[in-house]
Design a protein around this motif. Structure first.
Motif, PDB file in Angstrom:
ATOM      1  N   ASP A   1      -1.029 -42.555 -13.775  1.00 33.52           N
ATOM      2  CA  ASP A   1      -0.899 -42.571 -12.325  1.00 33.52           C
ATOM      3  C   ASP A   1      -0.329 -43.910 -11.847  1.00 33.52           C
ATOM      4  OD1 ASP A   1      -1.951 -40.036 -12.218  1.00 33.52           O
ATOM      5  OD2 ASP A   1      -3.956 -40.685 -11.659  1.00 33.52           O
ATOM      6  N   ASN A   2      -0.655 -44.965 -12.545  1.00 32.63           N
ATOM      7  CA  ASN A   2      -0.193 -46.289 -12.129  1.00 32.63           C
ATOM      8  C   ASN A   2       1.224 -46.610 -12.591  1.00 32.63           C
ATOM      9  OD1 ASN A   2      -2.611 -46.777 -10.891  1.00 32.63           O
ATOM     10  ND2 ASN A   2      -3.423 -48.041 -12.527  1.00 32.63           N
ATOM     11  N   GLU A   3       1.612 -46.161 -13.745  1.00 33.79           N
ATOM     12  CA  GLU A   3       2.887 -46.568 -14.324  1.00 33.79           C
ATOM     13  C   GLU A   3       4.035 -45.591 -14.103  1.00 33.79           C
ATOM     14  OE1 GLU A   3       3.321 -49.594 -15.380  1.00 33.79           O
ATOM     15  OE2 GLU A   3       1.198 -49.960 -15.008  1.00 33.79           O
ATOM     16  N   LEU A   4       3.743 -44.334 -13.842  1.00 35.98           N
ATOM     17  CA  LEU A   4       4.814 -43.356 -13.676  1.00 35.98           C
ATOM     18  C   LEU A   4       5.747 -43.693 -12.502  1.00 35.98           C
ATOM     19  CD1 LEU A   4       5.903 -40.898 -15.105  1.00 35.98           C
ATOM     20  CD2 LEU A   4       4.502 -39.477 -13.622  1.00 35.98           C
ATOM     21  N   PRO A   5       5.227 -44.098 -11.338  1.00 35.74           N
ATOM     22  CA  PRO A   5       6.148 -44.467 -10.251  1.00 35.74           C
ATOM     23  C   PRO A   5       7.062 -45.634 -10.622  1.00 35.74           C
ATOM     24  CG  PRO A   5       3.949 -44.114  -9.387  1.00 35.74           C
ATOM     25  CD  PRO A   5       3.837 -44.101 -10.893  1.00 35.74           C
ATOM     26  N   ARG A   6       6.570 -46.555 -11.402  1.00 38.28           N
ATOM     27  CA  ARG A   6       7.375 -47.699 -11.860  1.00 38.28           C
ATOM     28  C   ARG A   6       8.537 -47.206 -12.725  1.00 38.28           C
ATOM     29  NH1 ARG A   6       4.543 -52.402 -15.502  1.00 38.28           N
ATOM     30  NH2 ARG A   6       6.420 -53.504 -16.128  1.00 38.28           N
ATOM     31  N   ALA A   7       8.261 -46.299 -13.641  1.00 38.08           N
ATOM     32  CA  ALA A   7       9.312 -45.754 -14.502  1.00 38.08           C
ATOM     33  C   ALA A   7      10.298 -44.928 -13.688  1.00 38.08           C
ATOM     34  CB  ALA A   7       8.694 -44.902 -15.613  1.00 38.08           C
ATOM     35  N   LYS A   8       9.782 -44.114 -12.784  1.00 42.72           N
ATOM     36  CA  LYS A   8      10.638 -43.276 -11.953  1.00 42.72           C
ATOM     37  C   LYS A   8      11.569 -44.134 -11.101  1.00 42.72           C
ATOM     38  CE  LYS A   8      10.554 -39.688  -8.474  1.00 42.72           C
ATOM     39  NZ  LYS A   8       9.835 -39.151  -7.360  1.00 42.72           N
ATOM     40  N   SER A   9      11.054 -45.197 -10.530  1.00 41.67           N
ATOM     41  CA  SER A   9      11.860 -46.102  -9.709  1.00 41.67           C
ATOM     42  C   SER A   9      12.976 -46.744 -10.529  1.00 41.67           C
ATOM     43  CB  SER A   9      10.963 -47.182  -9.104  1.00 41.67           C
ATOM     44  OG  SER A   9      11.726 -48.144  -8.441  1.00 41.67           O
ATOM     45  N   THR A  10      12.671 -47.119 -11.743  1.00 40.10           N
ATOM     46  CA  THR A  10      13.676 -47.725 -12.622  1.00 40.10           C
ATOM     47  C   THR A  10      14.789 -46.735 -12.921  1.00 40.10           C
ATOM     48  OG1 THR A  10      12.025 -49.180 -13.615  1.00 40.10           O
ATOM     49  CG2 THR A  10      14.036 -48.812 -14.874  1.00 40.10           C
ATOM     50  N   VAL A  11      14.433 -45.506 -13.228  1.00 40.43           N
ATOM     51  CA  VAL A  11      15.432 -44.484 -13.526  1.00 40.43           C
ATOM     52  C   VAL A  11      16.251 -44.170 -12.271  1.00 40.43           C
ATOM     53  CG1 VAL A  11      15.767 -42.084 -14.220  1.00 40.43           C
ATOM     54  CG2 VAL A  11      14.148 -43.524 -15.456  1.00 40.43           C
ATOM     55  N   GLU A  12      15.613 -44.071 -11.124  1.00 41.78           N
ATOM     56  CA  GLU A  12      16.324 -43.784  -9.876  1.00 41.78           C
ATOM     57  C   GLU A  12      17.373 -44.846  -9.574  1.00 41.78           C
ATOM     58  OE1 GLU A  12      13.149 -43.339  -7.067  1.00 41.78           O
ATOM     59  OE2 GLU A  12      12.965 -41.195  -7.457  1.00 41.78           O
ATOM     60  N   SER A  13      17.086 -46.090  -9.935  1.00 35.65           N
ATOM     61  CA  SER A  13      18.030 -47.173  -9.651  1.00 35.65           C
ATOM     62  C   SER A  13      19.331 -47.050 -10.446  1.00 35.65           C
ATOM     63  CB  SER A  13      17.376 -48.538  -9.919  1.00 35.65           C
ATOM     64  OG  SER A  13      17.207 -48.739 -11.306  1.00 35.65           O
TER      65      SER A  13
ATOM     66  N   GLY B   1      20.983 -44.188 -10.782  1.00 29.62           N
ATOM     67  CA  GLY B   1      21.806 -43.160 -10.172  1.00 29.62           C
ATOM     68  C   GLY B   1      22.058 -41.962 -11.082  1.00 29.62           C
ATOM     69  N   ILE B   2      21.450 -41.954 -12.249  1.00 30.44           N
ATOM     70  CA  ILE B   2      21.593 -40.846 -13.192  1.00 30.44           C
ATOM     71  C   ILE B   2      20.564 -39.775 -12.830  1.00 30.44           C
ATOM     72  CG2 ILE B   2      21.434 -40.160 -15.619  1.00 30.44           C
ATOM     73  CD1 ILE B   2      22.147 -43.064 -16.335  1.00 30.44           C
ATOM     74  N   GLY B   3      20.963 -38.522 -12.931  1.00 27.01           N
ATOM     75  CA  GLY B   3      20.044 -37.427 -12.637  1.00 27.01           C
ATOM     76  C   GLY B   3      18.808 -37.490 -13.513  1.00 27.01           C
ATOM     77  N   HIS B   4      17.671 -37.185 -12.929  1.00 25.51           N
ATOM     78  CA  HIS B   4      16.419 -37.234 -13.688  1.00 25.51           C
ATOM     79  C   HIS B   4      15.448 -36.209 -13.139  1.00 25.51           C
ATOM     80  CE1 HIS B   4      15.421 -39.575 -10.141  1.00 25.51           C
ATOM     81  NE2 HIS B   4      14.154 -39.307 -10.412  1.00 25.51           N
ATOM     82  N   ARG B   5      14.418 -35.977 -13.901  1.00 22.45           N
ATOM     83  CA  ARG B   5      13.323 -35.131 -13.448  1.00 22.45           C
ATOM     84  C   ARG B   5      12.033 -35.674 -14.042  1.00 22.45           C
ATOM     85  NH1 ARG B   5      14.775 -29.513 -14.777  1.00 22.45           N
ATOM     86  NH2 ARG B   5      12.856 -29.140 -13.672  1.00 22.45           N
TER      87      ARG B   5
ATOM     88  N   HIS C   1       3.769 -28.456 -16.373  1.00 18.66           N
ATOM     89  CA  HIS C   1       4.598 -27.255 -16.413  1.00 18.66           C
ATOM     90  C   HIS C   1       6.014 -27.651 -16.828  1.00 18.66           C
ATOM     91  CE1 HIS C   1       1.228 -25.491 -14.334  1.00 18.66           C
ATOM     92  NE2 HIS C   1       1.339 -26.425 -13.416  1.00 18.66           N
ATOM     93  N   MET C   2       6.119 -28.330 -17.949  1.00 18.25           N
ATOM     94  CA  MET C   2       7.366 -28.928 -18.399  1.00 18.25           C
ATOM     95  C   MET C   2       8.487 -27.924 -18.563  1.00 18.25           C
ATOM     96  SD  MET C   2       6.050 -31.618 -21.187  1.00 18.25           S
ATOM     97  CE  MET C   2       4.352 -31.209 -21.497  1.00 18.25           C
ATOM     98  N   THR C   3       9.552 -28.192 -17.877  1.00 14.07           N
ATOM     99  CA  THR C   3      10.791 -27.464 -18.098  1.00 14.07           C
ATOM    100  C   THR C   3      11.873 -28.522 -18.229  1.00 14.07           C
ATOM    101  OG1 THR C   3      11.161 -27.253 -15.714  1.00 14.07           O
ATOM    102  CG2 THR C   3      10.107 -25.397 -16.828  1.00 14.07           C
ATOM    103  N   MET C   4      12.318 -28.733 -19.431  1.00  8.47           N
ATOM    104  CA  MET C   4      13.316 -29.761 -19.684  1.00  8.47           C
ATOM    105  C   MET C   4      14.699 -29.143 -19.545  1.00  8.47           C
ATOM    106  SD  MET C   4      11.605 -31.928 -22.777  1.00  8.47           S
ATOM    107  CE  MET C   4      11.838 -30.675 -23.983  1.00  8.47           C
ATOM    108  N   SER C   5      15.635 -30.006 -19.205  1.00  8.86           N
ATOM    109  CA  SER C   5      17.021 -29.560 -19.121  1.00  8.86           C
ATOM    110  C   SER C   5      17.910 -30.636 -19.711  1.00  8.86           C
ATOM    111  CB  SER C   5      17.414 -29.276 -17.672  1.00  8.86           C
ATOM    112  OG  SER C   5      17.328 -30.452 -16.901  1.00  8.86           O
ATOM    113  N   THR C   6      19.053 -30.227 -20.194  1.00  5.44           N
ATOM    114  CA  THR C   6      19.984 -31.196 -20.750  1.00  5.44           C
ATOM    115  C   THR C   6      20.767 -31.850 -19.624  1.00  5.44           C
ATOM    116  OG1 THR C   6      21.674 -29.505 -21.032  1.00  5.44           O
ATOM    117  CG2 THR C   6      20.227 -29.925 -22.911  1.00  5.44           C
ATOM    118  N   GLY C   7      21.264 -33.035 -19.891  1.00  2.07           N
ATOM    119  CA  GLY C   7      22.094 -33.737 -18.921  1.00  2.07           C
ATOM    120  C   GLY C   7      21.330 -34.554 -17.901  1.00  2.07           C
ATOM    121  N   SER C   8      20.040 -34.659 -18.034  1.00  3.00           N
ATOM    122  CA  SER C   8      19.276 -35.501 -17.119  1.00  3.00           C
ATOM    123  C   SER C   8      18.208 -36.258 -17.902  1.00  3.00           C
ATOM    124  CB  SER C   8      18.626 -34.670 -16.009  1.00  3.00           C
ATOM    125  OG  SER C   8      17.651 -33.806 -16.535  1.00  3.00           O
TER     126      SER C   8
END
Length: 117
Positions: A6-18, A20-24, A29-36
């Motif tokens: 709960d504490n570290e996931l937003p930190r990782a998400k923010s880094t990935v968002e910076s 500009g690459i697509g992410h999820r 309920h994991m549904t993975m997709s290629t290209g992100s």
């Protein structure tokens, strides 16, 4: 209850968002997709495989979890916490099929020394 994810996931998400690459963000309920980029906790990565993995924030106090260590009242339990935390890092780094990046933003986890051997 303290939950590292709960504490570290937003930190990782923010880094990935910076980037500009697509992410999820993966959840139960994991549904993975290629290209992100998939972002998830070390706990959720168990049993999955990725072409490339970045294990972020392997800092002292985070891996192993300082609150988990401080909550221990018995020496035998402390050994179990260290073993569990070490296993969790092992699970995370072995999700990488081709490439692995392990980062730390401060003093690195003592467990990273185990990886150098």
């Amino acid at each position: 209850m303290y939950k590292r994810q709960d504490n570290e996931l937003p930190r990782a998400k923010s880094t990935v968002e910076s980037t500009g690459i697509g992410h999820r963000v993966l959840d139960d309920h994991m549904t993975m997709s290629t290209g992100s980029i998939c972002v998830c906790t070390m706990h959720l990565a168990k049993g999955l495989e990725f072409r490339a993995v970045a294990v972020m924030a392997c800092d002292d106090q985070i891996v192993p979890s300082q609150p988990r260590i401080e909550a221990v009242t018995d020496e035998a339990d402390l050994e179990e916490v260290y073993a569990t935390e070490r296993h969790l890092l092992y699970v995370a780094i072995t999700r990488a099929r081709d490439q692995l990046l392990v980062t730390s933003g401060g003093p690195a986890s003592e467990f990273l020394d185990d990886l150098k051997q």
